[in-house]
Design an enzyme around this catalytic site. Structure first.
Site, PDB file in Angstrom:
ATOM      1  N   LYS A  61       0.830  -1.209   0.000  1.00 47.89           N
ATOM      2  CA  LYS A  61       0.000   0.000   0.000  1.00 47.89           C
ATOM      3  C   LYS A  61       0.863   1.256   0.000  1.00 47.89           C
ATOM      4  O   LYS A  61       0.600   2.205  -0.741  1.00 47.89           O
ATOM      5  CB  LYS A  61      -0.896  -0.010   1.228  1.00 47.89           C
ATOM      6  CG  LYS A  61      -1.623   1.312   1.456  1.00 47.89           C
ATOM      7  CD  LYS A  61      -1.880   1.571   2.917  1.00 47.89           C
ATOM      8  CE  LYS A  61      -2.272   3.033   3.097  1.00 47.89           C
ATOM      9  NZ  LYS A  61      -2.346   3.405   4.515  1.00 47.89           N
TER      10      LYS A  61
ATOM     11  N   ARG B  60      -5.233  10.113   3.298  1.00 53.12           N
ATOM     12  CA  ARG B  60      -4.030  10.383   4.096  1.00 53.12           C
ATOM     13  C   ARG B  60      -2.820  10.642   3.193  1.00 53.12           C
ATOM     14  O   ARG B  60      -1.976  11.468   3.497  1.00 53.12           O
ATOM     15  CB  ARG B  60      -3.768   9.192   5.013  1.00 53.12           C
ATOM     16  CG  ARG B  60      -2.551   9.362   5.898  1.00 53.12           C
ATOM     17  CD  ARG B  60      -2.303   8.133   6.735  1.00 53.12           C
ATOM     18  NE  ARG B  60      -1.040   8.228   7.434  1.00 53.12           N
ATOM     19  CZ  ARG B  60      -0.464   7.210   8.060  1.00 53.12           C
ATOM     20  NH1 ARG B  60      -1.028   6.042   8.041  1.00 53.12           N
ATOM     21  NH2 ARG B  60       0.679   7.373   8.684  1.00 53.12           N
TER      22      ARG B  60
ATOM     23  N   CYS C 139      -8.793  22.530   6.181  1.00 57.18           N
ATOM     24  CA  CYS C 139      -8.244  23.721   6.837  1.00 57.18           C
ATOM     25  C   CYS C 139      -7.614  23.399   8.193  1.00 57.18           C
ATOM     26  O   CYS C 139      -6.691  24.073   8.626  1.00 57.18           O
ATOM     27  CB  CYS C 139      -9.344  24.762   7.051  1.00 57.18           C
ATOM     28  SG  CYS C 139     -10.073  25.382   5.532  1.00 57.18           S
TER      29      CYS C 139
ATOM     30  N   ASP D 292       5.901  19.772   6.834  1.00 49.95           N
ATOM     31  CA  ASP D 292       6.892  20.849   6.789  1.00 49.95           C
ATOM     32  C   ASP D 292       8.174  20.423   6.076  1.00 49.95           C
ATOM     33  O   ASP D 292       8.789  21.225   5.364  1.00 49.95           O
ATOM     34  CB  ASP D 292       7.196  21.376   8.201  1.00 49.95           C
ATOM     35  CG  ASP D 292       7.716  20.300   9.153  1.00 49.95           C
ATOM     36  OD1 ASP D 292       7.615  19.102   8.809  1.00 49.95           O
ATOM     37  OD2 ASP D 292       8.207  20.651  10.232  1.00 49.95           O
TER      38      ASP D 292
ATOM     39  N   ASP E  98       4.364   0.089  12.270  1.00 49.85           N
ATOM     40  CA  ASP E  98       3.083  -0.432  11.781  1.00 49.85           C
ATOM     41  C   ASP E  98       2.797  -1.851  12.259  1.00 49.85           C
ATOM     42  O   ASP E  98       1.662  -2.317  12.150  1.00 49.85           O
ATOM     43  CB  ASP E  98       3.052  -0.403  10.249  1.00 49.85           C
ATOM     44  CG  ASP E  98       2.901   1.004   9.693  1.00 49.85           C
ATOM     45  OD1 ASP E  98       2.648   1.932  10.491  1.00 49.85           O
ATOM     46  OD2 ASP E  98       3.027   1.181   8.466  1.00 49.85           O
TER      47      ASP E  98
END
Length: 315
Positions: A22, A93, A117, A125, A306
């Site tokens: 994935k 995501r 928003c 970043d 994970d």
């Protein structure tokens, strides 16, 4: 569904074929935008994110064809807009990979991020730091990130933290930039290598994927390609955890054992018998798992974050 009813006490037996990874698919499918040609991607996992990305590309003008249940054909020649639909993208995501792919093709990208928003820029970043190093600027507009550049130029990018998403996104943006881009402190996960291999199959020049320094020499044009996504090591690990918990013998097909090295020792330490057979593994458990006392997660090739919830269930 209001509840799960689980009748335990049964050992697991049988064969399972592992799906495509994935975490590779959600970057490789947007990467097809860069070719301005036809790409055939095989071993595509049947998950909602893949369906969503295909719908987004269709809305942007791509022609998408499901050749079979695990093969996707993408014709991106008619995509003429760098804007991805807010309604389709904001719940995904991995939507940020569209930023790098569209920026690489058009030198401009406008993409909503998960949460709209309220999501802000902090989680991406390092992605934006990389884009700016290539000559781009960004601004937030109504829950969307708008990134643009007069033209992209290769540069050195040092990631403040090891980030899989930022590493892959910068790769996508840099493959058609002028000159050389060097990503330092890059993530080393298998799906980064898979993305690099796909980009190279389309004519890119990406070297060093799988190490902490990746070098990308920009090319003027890329072409279509046929490519098969690597097996999903987390899916393989999930089945292994199920066998560890329930006992039994399961044959995992279409798996690359070397990609699972971060947790093979954990299951072996629990008492699981693991036999490698080329692109397959036979996993067997005939007694209760042994207590390992402590497992530490880390960046690849250490034990993957994970997998921690699955091993917790076994414990």
């Amino acid at each position: 569904m209001d509840k799960f009813v689980i009748n335990g006490g049964k050992k697991l037996h049988g064969d399972v074929r592992i799906s495509g990874a994935k975490n590779a698919a959600v970057a490789i499918i947007p990467a097809a935008i860069l070719a301005e040609d036809i790409c055939r991607i095989e071993n595509v996992p049947n998950i909602n994110d893949v369906t969503s990305i295909a719908r987004i590309l269709q809305e942007m003008g791509a022609v998408i064809r499901m050749v079979n249940k695990s093969t996707l054909e993408i014709d991106s020649r008619h995509i003429n807009s760098p804007v991805a639909s807010y309604d389709l993208v904001r719940h995904m995501r991995a939507s940020y990979y569209l930023l790098g792919a569209l920026l690489g093709r058009f030198s401009h990208a406008k993409v909503a991020l998960p949460g709209g928003c309220n999501f802000g820029v902090r989680p991406i970043d390092q992605h934006l730091k990389g884009f700016m190093a290539l000559g781009a600027e960004y601004k937030l507009e109504g829950g969307m990130v708008n990134v643009s550049a007069d033209h992209l130029t290769g540069n050195n990018v040092y990631l403040d933290v090891v980030s899989v998403g930022a590493t892959m996104n910068i790769m996508l943006a840099a493959v058609k930039a002028d000159g050389m881009t060097v990503i330092e402190n890059a993530a080393r996960e298998p799906h980064i290598v898979d993305l690099a291999n796909f980009l190279n199959s389309m004519g890119a020049d990406v070297r060093g994927a799988g190490t902490d320094i990746i070098k990308i020499r920009g090319v003027k044009q890329m072409k279509g390609a046929t490519y098969s996504i690597i097996p999903d090591q987390i899916e393989a690990g999930t089945y292994m955890a199920a066998v560890a918990a329930c006992g039994g013998s399961v044959y995992l097909q279409g798996v690359t054992p070397s990609l699972c090295r971060g947790f093979l020792d954990v299951f072996t330490g629990m008492g699981m018998d693991i036999r490698m057979e080329g692109e397959a593994m036979l996993v067997q458990m005939y007694h209760r798992p042994v207590n390992l006392h402590k497992i530490c997660t880390g960046a690849y090739p250490d034990f993957p974050t994970d997998m921690q919830s699955m091993v917790l269930s076994v414990a």
